[in-house]
Design an enzyme around this catalytic site. Structure first.
Site, PDB file in Angstrom:
ATOM      1  N   ASP A  86      78.247  25.277  32.761  1.00 38.27           N
ATOM      2  CA  ASP A  86      79.050  25.006  31.566  1.00 38.27           C
ATOM      3  C   ASP A  86      78.724  25.872  30.360  1.00 38.27           C
ATOM      4  O   ASP A  86      79.440  25.849  29.359  1.00 38.27           O
ATOM      5  CB  ASP A  86      78.923  23.534  31.171  1.00 38.27           C
ATOM      6  CG  ASP A  86      77.476  23.065  31.134  1.00 38.27           C
ATOM      7  OD1 ASP A  86      76.640  23.729  30.485  1.00 38.27           O
ATOM      8  OD2 ASP A  86      77.171  22.035  31.773  1.00 38.27           O
ATOM      9  N   HIS A 121      73.901  29.202  39.419  1.00 36.54           N
ATOM     10  CA  HIS A 121      75.169  28.989  40.117  1.00 36.54           C
ATOM     11  C   HIS A 121      76.349  29.645  39.403  1.00 36.54           C
ATOM     12  O   HIS A 121      77.493  29.417  39.774  1.00 36.54           O
ATOM     13  CB  HIS A 121      75.441  27.484  40.279  1.00 36.54           C
ATOM     14  CG  HIS A 121      74.447  26.801  41.169  1.00 36.54           C
ATOM     15  ND1 HIS A 121      74.112  25.467  41.035  1.00 36.54           N
ATOM     16  CD2 HIS A 121      73.701  27.273  42.195  1.00 36.54           C
ATOM     17  CE1 HIS A 121      73.203  25.151  41.959  1.00 36.54           C
ATOM     18  NE2 HIS A 121      72.935  26.233  42.665  1.00 36.54           N
ATOM     19  N   CYS A 170      86.453  39.838  40.329  1.00 35.82           N
ATOM     20  CA  CYS A 170      87.624  40.295  41.066  1.00 35.82           C
ATOM     21  C   CYS A 170      87.377  40.220  42.566  1.00 35.82           C
ATOM     22  O   CYS A 170      86.331  40.668  43.060  1.00 35.82           O
ATOM     23  CB  CYS A 170      87.976  41.727  40.664  1.00 35.82           C
ATOM     24  SG  CYS A 170      89.432  42.367  41.523  1.00 35.82           S
ATOM     25  N   CYS A 183      92.629  40.836  37.609  1.00 33.77           N
ATOM     26  CA  CYS A 183      91.610  41.781  37.152  1.00 33.77           C
ATOM     27  C   CYS A 183      92.226  42.818  36.212  1.00 33.77           C
ATOM     28  O   CYS A 183      93.264  43.406  36.533  1.00 33.77           O
ATOM     29  CB  CYS A 183      90.984  42.471  38.364  1.00 33.77           C
ATOM     30  SG  CYS A 183      89.768  43.742  37.959  1.00 33.77           S
ATOM     31  N   GLY A 225      66.975  16.245  34.423  1.00 38.24           N
ATOM     32  CA  GLY A 225      68.337  15.829  34.716  1.00 38.24           C
ATOM     33  C   GLY A 225      68.920  16.374  36.004  1.00 38.24           C
ATOM     34  O   GLY A 225      70.123  16.548  36.111  1.00 38.24           O
ATOM     35  N   THR A 226      68.069  16.595  36.975  1.00 31.14           N
ATOM     36  CA  THR A 226      68.567  17.070  38.270  1.00 31.14           C
ATOM     37  C   THR A 226      68.225  16.056  39.352  1.00 31.14           C
ATOM     38  O   THR A 226      67.170  15.402  39.303  1.00 31.14           O
ATOM     39  CB  THR A 226      68.002  18.461  38.635  1.00 31.14           C
ATOM     40  OG1 THR A 226      68.437  18.825  39.949  1.00 31.14           O
ATOM     41  CG2 THR A 226      66.486  18.498  38.571  1.00 31.14           C
ATOM     42  N   GLU A 253      66.790   8.440  36.222  1.00 28.85           N
ATOM     43  CA  GLU A 253      66.569   7.760  37.494  1.00 28.85           C
ATOM     44  C   GLU A 253      65.436   8.440  38.239  1.00 28.85           C
ATOM     45  O   GLU A 253      65.008   9.541  37.886  1.00 28.85           O
ATOM     46  CB  GLU A 253      67.854   7.777  38.339  1.00 28.85           C
ATOM     47  CG  GLU A 253      68.396   9.163  38.599  1.00 28.85           C
ATOM     48  CD  GLU A 253      69.804   9.146  39.180  1.00 28.85           C
ATOM     49  OE1 GLU A 253      70.426   8.079  39.202  1.00 28.85           O
ATOM     50  OE2 GLU A 253      70.258  10.217  39.609  1.00 28.85           O
TER      51      GLU A 253
END
Length: 272
Positions: A112, A127, A135, A175, A215-216, A243
């Site tokens: 993001d 990622h 392209c 492109c 946070g993963t 968690e």
């Protein structure tokens, strides 16, 4: 393993003060605190699709229109979000470490761009990034912040309504070098992380003497294996999460709660 108590925060601050090369891994949880959809669990669908149905080379080959509609939706959603206190705390810590002649690098699984917007410079986006395109013909890569990215995608981002007709491929993002079809410069399911990115990560892993995982879910590899690598080398692992995860049991400290609340406390230079 430790809880979020004043004494443990003091212990962590002592640990980070002595560190020479901090490596941070962030996942979807830190962005979820800014309101970015994770596409996981209940309510994790876009239209009737899972992200794993669309973020694949096969899906793009089958319907580049549908995949671009999905990514257009994601791009437009992220434009409405802002970095949170956790993003800013990391960026400030990086500046402080650099002034002291020490290393502070962030690896993120998120696409993001919120770390960039918060000011993080030593950033590895493992990622890719929603606002980078590649392209499919000539492999030219560039940043693209246009909204919409092409006119045919205007008003096609709805997460509720399926558009009946695909956009003609010639009207999808093209492109500017060769006019080939563009795709998001994202590592899709079934694809390998780019070799230059893996080399950068490996360098930071070798230099790291304190690892923060934030946070993963610690289930997506190769990132899910990093905590174990450091634990085996007796390098402190510090987890911040709402968690428990597979990394929790091997963490030197586990701070339970939202990163936007906990990180500013942990990384503050205020001794109180």
């Amino acid at each position: 393993m430790a809880s979020t108590t004043g004494a443990k925060i003091v212990e962590f601050r002592r640990l980070i003060a002595n560190a020479r090369s901090v490596l941070v891994l962030t996942g979807a949880g830190i962005s979820a605190e800014s309101g970015v959809p994770t596409f996981r669990g209940a309510g994790g669908l876009w239209r009737q699709y899972r992200a794993t149905d669309l973020a694949t080379p096969t899906a793009f080959s089958r319907s580049p229109s549908l995949v671009w509609e999905f990514y257009h939706y994601r791009r437009e959603i992220v434009r409405t979000k802002e970095p949170n206190k956790a993003h800013f705390a990391l960026a400030e810590a990086e500046k402080r470490f650099e002034k002291e002649g020490k290393r502070f690098h962030v690896i993120t699984q998120n696409v993001d761009g919120l770390h960039r917007r918060a000011g993080t410079k030593n950033l590895i986006e493992m990622h890719g990034n929603l606002f980078m395109v590649r392209c499919t013909s000539c492999s030219f890569i560039e940043e693209n912040n246009s909204s919409p990215i092409c006119e045919s995608l205007r008003n096609r981002e709805s997460s509720d309504v399926d558009n009946k007709d695909d956009i003609d491929e010639k009207d999808l993002p093209r492109c500017r070098k060769c006019h080939g079809l563009l795709r998001p410069h994202i590592v899709w399911f079934g694809e390998q992380i780019w070799s230059d990115v893996l080399q950068k990560i490996e360098k930071e892993i070798q230099l790291c003497d304190l690892f923060l995982v934030i946070g993963t879910s610690s289930v997506v590899y190769p990132a899910a294996g990093y905590a174990s690598v450091f634990a085996e080398r007796n390098i402190p692992v510090v987890e911040i999460n709402i968690e428990t995860t597979p990394s929790t049991s091997i963490a030197t400290y586990h701070f339970h709660g939202p990163a936007a609340q906990i990180l500013p406390q942990l990384l503050s230079t205020n001794s109180k």
